[in-house]
Design an enzyme around this catalytic site. Sequence first.
Site, PDB file in Angstrom:
ATOM      1  N   PRO A 614       0.794  -1.241   0.000  1.00  0.00           N
ATOM      2  CA  PRO A 614       0.000   0.000   0.000  1.00  0.00           C
ATOM      3  C   PRO A 614       0.823   1.286   0.000  1.00  0.00           C
ATOM      4  CG  PRO A 614      -0.930  -1.582   1.525  1.00  0.00           C
ATOM      5  CD  PRO A 614       0.362  -2.173   1.037  1.00  0.00           C
ATOM      6  N   GLU A 687       1.068   2.834 -15.398  1.00  0.00           N
ATOM      7  CA  GLU A 687       0.583   3.694 -16.487  1.00  0.00           C
ATOM      8  C   GLU A 687      -0.712   4.412 -16.108  1.00  0.00           C
ATOM      9  OE1 GLU A 687       2.976   3.130 -18.890  1.00  0.00           O
ATOM     10  OE2 GLU A 687       3.595   1.228 -18.016  1.00  0.00           O
TER      11      GLU A 687
HETATM   12 MO1  MOS Z   1       6.995   2.172 -19.354  1.00  0.00          MO
HETATM   13  S1  MOS Z   1       6.485   3.574 -20.701  1.00  0.00           S
HETATM   14  O1  MOS Z   1       5.900   1.191 -18.850  1.00  0.00           O
HETATM   15  O2  MOS Z   1       8.530   2.119 -18.994  1.00  0.00           O
END
Ligand code: MOS
Length: 720
Positions: A614, A687
Site C-alpha cells: 500500500p 501507467e
Molecule cells: Mo513504461 S512507458 O511502462 O517504462
Amino acid sequence: MKVKETAIPGNHNLMPDDRTGKSALSRVDGRLKVTGKAKYSAEYNVKDLVYGVMVGSSVTKGTIKSIDTKKAENAPGVLSVLTYLNAPKIPGYQADNPSPKGPLKIFYNNQVYFNGQPIALVVADTFERALFASTLVTATYDTEAHQTNLLTNLDKGVSTRREDKDFVKGQANAWQSAPVKVDAEYIIPTEVHNPMELHAIIARWDAGDKVSVYTKTQGVKSSQRSIAQAFKLPPDNVQVTAPFVGGAFGSALRTWPHEIAAVLASKVVGKPVKLVLSRADMFTSVGYRPFTWQKVSLGAGADGKLTGITHEATGQSSVYEDFTEGVVNISQLMYACPNINTRYRLVSLNVNTPTPMRGPGEATGAFALESAMDELSYALNIDPIELRMRNYAETDPSNNKPYSSKFLAEAYKIGAEKIGWTERSQKPGTILQNGWHIGYGMAAGMFGAHRSSSTVTAKMQADGTLVLQTAVTDIGPGTGTAMASVATGVMDIPADKIKIVLGDSSLPPSPTQGGSQIAATVGSAVHDACTELKEKFKSMAGNTDPADYIKILKQQGLDHLEVTTTSKSGPEQGKYSMYSWSVHFMRVLVHPATGVVKIDKAISVADAGQILSPKTARSQMIGGTIMGIGMALMEEAVIDHRYGRLVNNNFADYHVPVQADIPQVEAYFVNKADNILNPIGAKGMGEIATIGVAAAVANAVYNATGKRVRELPITPDKLL
Ligand code: MOS
C-alpha cells in the site's frame, strides 16, 4: 449504486495491508536511497576509469563532409576520439539485415538524421578534460532541407505496420448523423521523460570477449541481449548490473547508441569507460513522448448514449525508425458504443526516435477522448460522471469478451466523494472565490493488465533469512517492497528477515520493467516460489511446526533450502479482457487576470486489483498524478523549426512540476483482487497513474473558466 468502500486512506503513515493484516511495509531500500548508500550506474568506483563525452551534430539533415578531431586528440589527457571514420566496425551492425529502417547505428556512416545526433565520442583521463576536448571537435556538412514540424506535415501520415490498420466496429463515422455531436482536434507537444538520474553507463572489458556494464536500464536481461547482439558475443559473456535506477518512465526500455559507444570505446582504449549523458543529451538521446495530433468525434442521443466514436491520430517518428503507439486504442475499448472507428498514422521527421513514456499511447489518447467526453457532457447538459455511467462498458466493446475484473464505477464513486463533486457547478465559470475561478474536472484512464513470465529463486538460510532473487530492475515503483510483502504473506515471516536481490543479469530471468506488468508478473513468481518452498518445509517438518524454518533446517542438517520457480500466464489470457482502470479528479483555481492555473486538490483512484504494497503503491500513484499535471500545465519540448533544433533542452526552460506546483494529492484504491489474472490478484498501475490526468486538468480548467484548451500544455497565454 452501493459499494462498500475499501479504499486505503490517502495520507496515512500506518496504512493497513489487508493481505497480511499487518501495517504496510515501508520501502525496503528506502534507507539505502536516502542515505546515499544505494549505488547508481555512474557511481561505481572502477579501477583505471576513463571518461567519455559525446559530440552531437549541429545540423538537422545531411551528410558529414569532414570532421576535424586533431585539436581534440592533442588536448591534455585525451585517449581517443571516435567517429565513423576511425571507429572499429560493430559486428552486429554488419550482420543486421539490410532493411532501410532500424535503430540508430552509431559511428556507422556520414548520414545525419537529426540535430544532436552523436557524431563523435571523446575519451579522456578525466571528465573535465573529455568535456573540454569535446568542444574542439568540428565538422562540416552538406546540409539538406529538414522537416521537424508535424503540423505542417500531417498530410504525409502513413500506416506503417499491420497493427496500425484502421479499426471499424459497426458503421464508420456514425457520429455524423447523431442528434448531439462533438468534433474537435487536440494536440500534445513532445514531452521528455527527464528522470532525475541522468542516463549513464560504465563499460569494462574483462577479457577479450567478456564485457561488464553498469548501466541505467529498465531490463538487465534485455540490455544483456542487445549488447551481446551488437558485439556478437554469447549473452553470458555480457554482465549487466543495475540494482538501483533513479527513475526512467520508459526512457531506459531499450539499449541506446551511447551505451554501444561506451562499450566500443572501452575496447578501443583498453580501459573502463564511464559515459554520463548531459541534461541536454537527455533530450535527443533517450526518446520522448511524441508530438501528436488527434481528432475525436462523438455522437450521442439526447439520453447521453453514445451512437458513434471516431478517433484519428497522427504521431511522429524519426526517418530511420518507425515508433508507433496505441494512441487510438482507448477509444476502441473505453465506452459501450455500437459504432466505433479509429485511424492512426505516422509521419517521419528529422528528429530522433520517440520511445514509450509512462502510459504510452493511452496517455496521449485519453487526453483527447476524455476531453471530448467532457465537451459532450456540456453539450448534453449531463454530469460528466453520469455520462460515463450511461456508457459504461460491462464487457469489452472491441471484442465482447468479459473483463477479468473492472471496478471503475466504484472508483468514480470514491473519487467523486473525496473531491467533493457535489460542490461543482454544471455551468462553467460560475464559482469565484477570493478572486480565483474554481473548477472541477474528472477523466478516466485504462491500460492493459499484463502478466508475462518470471523466474524467482527463494532461499531460506540457516539464520532464518529468506533471500529472493530475480533479474528484474526496480526503477522506483517499489518492486522489491512488493516482493517482500508477498513473501511475508506466504511464508509468515517478518519483512526484516527478507533479503531482495535484483538488477543483475546473472540472476534468474524476469522481464523488463515496463508496461505495468512487473507487480503481477514477478509478484506471482514470488508467490509461487514461496508456496513451493513452504510445501518443501512442510514435507520435512515431522513433529516440528512447519513454519519453524530454522529448526527444520537444523534437524535436516541443511545450511539452506531453496527452490527456483518459473511462473507465467495461462489460457485465461485468451478468454478475458484484462485492464487496470483509473479516474482522476481535479479542483483547480484559475486567476482571471493572469491566466495562472493552480491545482488546488488532486484525487486519483485506481482499480489495480489487489494492492500488494500500500505505501509504495500510493507513492507510485501520486507520482503518476504529478507527471500528468506536468503534462497538462508545463511540459513541452520546443523545436525552432527553422533550424530543427530544440530551444529548451534544459531544466530552466523545460518546466516540470516542483513542490510548490503540487497541492495535496491523494491516491485511493478500490483494492479488489482480480482472481482470474494471477494468484495474487494484482493488476498493474504504473501507467494508469498518469493516463487521464491531463484531461482531468483541462476539464477542470473549462469548468472554472468556460475556456476549452485542446492544445497542451495549458499555459496562461491560452487562457487570456
Ligand atoms: Mo513504461 S512507458 O511502462 O517504462
